[in-house]
Scaffold this active site. Structure first.
Site, PDB file in Angstrom:
ATOM      1  N   GLU A 108     -19.698  43.085  -3.423  1.00 12.58           N
ATOM      2  CA  GLU A 108     -18.264  42.794  -3.590  1.00 12.58           C
ATOM      3  C   GLU A 108     -18.157  41.854  -4.778  1.00 12.58           C
ATOM      4  OE1 GLU A 108     -15.800  44.076  -1.857  1.00 12.58           O
ATOM      5  OE2 GLU A 108     -16.933  45.038  -0.251  1.00 12.58           O
ATOM      6  N   CYS A 143     -10.627  36.460  -6.133  1.00 13.55           N
ATOM      7  CA  CYS A 143     -11.201  37.642  -6.793  1.00 13.55           C
ATOM      8  C   CYS A 143     -10.163  38.718  -7.073  1.00 13.55           C
ATOM      9  CB  CYS A 143     -12.314  38.230  -5.937  1.00 13.55           C
ATOM     10  SG  CYS A 143     -11.778  38.625  -4.281  1.00 13.55           S
TER      11      CYS A 143
HETATM   12  P1  NAD Z   1     -22.081  33.839  -7.931  1.00 18.26           P
HETATM   13  O1  NAD Z   1     -22.494  35.212  -8.229  1.00 18.26           O
HETATM   14  O2  NAD Z   1     -22.395  32.765  -8.902  1.00 18.26           O
HETATM   15  O3  NAD Z   1     -22.683  33.340  -6.525  1.00 18.26           O
HETATM   16  C1  NAD Z   1     -22.526  34.064  -5.311  1.00 18.26           C
HETATM   17  C2  NAD Z   1     -23.687  33.771  -4.392  1.00 18.26           C
HETATM   18  O4  NAD Z   1     -24.901  34.189  -5.002  1.00 18.26           O
HETATM   19  C3  NAD Z   1     -23.866  32.303  -4.020  1.00 18.26           C
HETATM   20  O5  NAD Z   1     -24.106  32.212  -2.627  1.00 18.26           O
HETATM   21  C4  NAD Z   1     -25.089  31.875  -4.812  1.00 18.26           C
HETATM   22  O6  NAD Z   1     -25.871  30.907  -4.153  1.00 18.26           O
HETATM   23  C5  NAD Z   1     -25.887  33.161  -4.948  1.00 18.26           C
HETATM   24  N1  NAD Z   1     -26.677  33.206  -6.180  1.00 18.26           N
HETATM   25  C6  NAD Z   1     -26.359  32.676  -7.390  1.00 18.26           C
HETATM   26  N2  NAD Z   1     -27.314  32.952  -8.304  1.00 18.26           N
HETATM   27  C7  NAD Z   1     -28.271  33.670  -7.652  1.00 18.26           C
HETATM   28  C8  NAD Z   1     -29.505  34.253  -8.042  1.00 18.26           C
HETATM   29  N3  NAD Z   1     -29.971  34.133  -9.289  1.00 18.26           N
HETATM   30  N4  NAD Z   1     -30.229  34.914  -7.102  1.00 18.26           N
HETATM   31  C9  NAD Z   1     -29.762  35.043  -5.853  1.00 18.26           C
HETATM   32  N5  NAD Z   1     -28.592  34.505  -5.425  1.00 18.26           N
HETATM   33  C10 NAD Z   1     -27.861  33.831  -6.307  1.00 18.26           C
HETATM   34  O7  NAD Z   1     -20.502  33.961  -7.664  1.00 18.26           O
HETATM   35  P2  NAD Z   1     -19.457  32.824  -7.370  1.00 18.26           P
HETATM   36  O8  NAD Z   1     -19.317  31.972  -8.585  1.00 18.26           O
HETATM   37  O9  NAD Z   1     -19.765  32.170  -6.064  1.00 18.26           O
HETATM   38  O10 NAD Z   1     -18.126  33.679  -7.160  1.00 18.26           O
HETATM   39  C11 NAD Z   1     -17.309  34.059  -8.211  1.00 18.26           C
HETATM   40  C12 NAD Z   1     -17.349  35.538  -8.444  1.00 18.26           C
HETATM   41  O11 NAD Z   1     -17.285  36.239  -7.226  1.00 18.26           O
HETATM   42  C13 NAD Z   1     -16.173  36.043  -9.247  1.00 18.26           C
HETATM   43  O12 NAD Z   1     -16.621  37.002 -10.169  1.00 18.26           O
HETATM   44  C14 NAD Z   1     -15.279  36.676  -8.213  1.00 18.26           C
HETATM   45  O13 NAD Z   1     -14.404  37.655  -8.705  1.00 18.26           O
HETATM   46  C15 NAD Z   1     -16.268  37.236  -7.276  1.00 18.26           C
HETATM   47  N6  NAD Z   1     -15.687  37.395  -5.963  1.00 18.26           N
HETATM   48  C16 NAD Z   1     -15.562  38.649  -5.446  1.00 18.26           C
HETATM   49  C17 NAD Z   1     -14.987  38.811  -4.204  1.00 18.26           C
HETATM   50  C18 NAD Z   1     -14.810  40.169  -3.577  1.00 18.26           C
HETATM   51  O14 NAD Z   1     -14.491  40.218  -2.406  1.00 18.26           O
HETATM   52  N7  NAD Z   1     -15.009  41.256  -4.283  1.00 18.26           N
HETATM   53  C19 NAD Z   1     -14.552  37.694  -3.496  1.00 18.26           C
HETATM   54  C20 NAD Z   1     -14.713  36.447  -4.060  1.00 18.26           C
HETATM   55  C21 NAD Z   1     -15.306  36.297  -5.280  1.00 18.26           C
END
Ligand code: NAD
Length: 455
Positions: free
Chosen positions: A207, A241
């Site tokens: 997502e 998002c």
């Molecule tokens: P992110 O990708 O930075 O982090 C998400 C999760 O991934 C966190 O729990 C983090 O600890 C983990 N993570 C980060 N780097 C990692 C790695 N190298 N290896 C494994 N895990 C890792 O995203 P964010 O900043 O938390 O969220 C923002 C993004 O999420 C935006 O692009 C937003 O649009 C999207 N988003 C999508 C939805 C949806 O339902 N489609 C909902 C909310 C946010």
């Protein structure tokens, strides 16, 4: 991590999570835990995002409560083997689809709705009969540690367990033999998750985000369009998002539309939104800096004030924006709303389609023909006509992205289906025995052709 995952594998093998009565009991327990800790949840989200209590209730708790209630009402029916019609080639037979849980699911959450985005996928996983590990985002540390405390003190760790940590922790758990991975976050990290999942062929749902447009045509109730776009954009300070990332407005009504947006910002948050208890803050300094760099002073129509000590960014409208501007390069994910204009609807379709399928799209137009044209000609996850974000509020509507905004749908029955393997079973009797299919095939082909025309 190895022990956490193997504890869950063993618990799953014992069979308890597959019992529908057990699943319901655990879901009720989770709802009661949330209910009796609402005050602490409000405080945790206030500490992480200065999220107004109303928004925490509306967009985090209520969503989880409704999802739990919906599952409790429907689970008996969803979990029952579903009878489907048979095929004449296999007459007589009885045909069923059994829903089988995968085993141990990992749910990785994002920080912007740190409670709901971690819990809601987990509810689907529990409903489907899996054991579940939750990894909330470390960028919302207060919510993450509260979730860990509440869940780990209430549930058997073999069934439901919160692990806390950053990318390194997540990588560690991803190296374990998991049966399903559900990830919410950025496209960048989504690719990393998918690569890890590929090593063990673990099914995965992503997502992700995207640059979701709102399109405002000239034949629409402009005041309603401005009000609903301002609400969808500035709720949670734009860190949603599915918030409208930018607006494409018909050139002839741009001035009126921007004026209305400005009026609604003042109506929602007062003349100084920094003093408003209804306006959230940016999650951390890195995002604050990233966002302030996107505010090009020459394009400010409204807002533009910031305060680093408070990670405050005023609701901001930018005009005179084109696709070459920096603010149009990536998903904004903050309270900055660029306005682009069009003369003919065709002019919006190509640039939006060039942007790898956004997660959401919103159309404000009275013309059914234009609504249909846009729905049919643009690839996007889901959206609304004459509203923003509201489609997430209907559990009958699957929620998910396409292309760069991810894949796999959840919410309501879609969540149950997502976390279940559909196992097809054909039940046959020992008679009649049709000799046609067995070798030697001498002459059988002729009969097969004839038969296939009849059936
Ligand atoms: P992110 O990708 O930075 O982090 C998400 C999760 O991934 C966190 O729990 C983090 O600890 C983990 N993570 C980060 N780097 C990692 C790695 N190298 N290896 C494994 N895990 C890792 O995203 P964010 O900043 O938390 O969220 C923002 C993004 O999420 C935006 O692009 C937003 O649009 C999207 N988003 C999508 C939805 C949806 O339902 N489609 C909902 C909310 C946010």
């Amino acid at each position: 991590m190895k022990e956490i995952v193997s504890t869950q594998q063993n618990y799953f093998k014992k069979g308890k999570p597959k019992e529908v009565s057990y699943r319901k009991e655990q879901l009720r327990k989770l709802k009661n835990t949330l209910k009796s800790n609402e005050k602490r949840i409000f405080e945790a989200l206030d500490a992480d995002l200065k999220k107004p209590y109303f928004e925490t209730y509306e967009t985090e708790l209520l969503i989880s409560y409704q999802e739990i209630d919906h599952i409790l009402t429907n689970l008996d029916r969803w979990a029952r083997p579903q009878k489907v019609s048979g095929s004449l080639f296999n007459f007589p037979s009885q045909n069923y689809i059994y829903q089988q849980p995968y085993g141990v699911s990992l749910v990785i959450g994002a920080w912007n709705y740190p409670l709901q985005l971690t819990l809601n996928p987990a509810l689907g996983s529990m409903a489907a009969g899996n054991c579940t590990i939750l990894k909330p985002s470390e960028l919302a540390p207060n919510t993450s540690s509260l979730l860990a405390e509440l869940i780990n003190n209430t549930f058997n760790a073999g069934y439901l367990k919160v692990i806390e940590g950053d990318a390194e922790t997540t990588q560690e758990v991803l190296n374990q033999p998991l049966d399903y991975i559900f990830f919410t976050g950025s496209s960048r990290v989504g690719k990393i998750i998918m690569k890890s999942a590929a090593k063990q062929l673990t099914p995965v749902t992503l997502e992700l985000g995207g640059k979701s447009p709102a399109i405002v045509d000239k034949n629409t109730d402009l005041s309603i369009a401005a009000k609903r776009i301002a609400w969808g954009k500035f709720i949670n300070a734009g860190q949603t998002c599915v918030s409208p990332d930018y607006v494409y407005v018909h050139q002839s009504i741009e001035d009126k539309f921007c004026q209305l947006l400005q009026d609604y910002i003042a109506e929602f948050y007062g003349s100084d939104p920094q003093q408003s208890s209804d306006y959230a803050r940016i999650i951390n300094n890195d995002h604050f800096e990233r966002l302030t760099n996107l505010i090009s002073p020459q394009n400010i129509y409204h807002g533009g004030n910031t305060d680093p000590s408070d990670r405050y960014i005023e609701p901001t409208i930018l005009t005179g924006i084109g696709w070459n501007d920096e603010v149009m390069e990536e998903e904004i994910f903050g309270p900055i709303l660029p306005i682009l204009t069009f003369k003919k609807l065709d002019q919006v379709i190509e640039p939006i389609n060039n942007y790898h399928s956004p997660l959401a799209l919103y159309i404000f137009s009275d013309s059914k023909e234009k609504q249909e044209t846009l729905i049919q000609s643009i690839s996007f996850g889901g959206g609304c006509i004459n509203d923003t974000i509201a489609h997430l509020g209907n559990l009958e509507l699957p929620f998910g992205g396409i292309g760069n905004s991810g894949f796999g749908n959840y919410h309501g029955k879609s969540s149950f289906d997502l976390f279940s393997h559909s196992k097809s079973i054909m039940k046959k009797r020992n008679w009649p025995e049709v000799p046609l299919r067995y070798p030697p095939y001498d002459g059988n082909l002729k009969w097969l052709r004839k038969l296939s025309k009849l059936l």
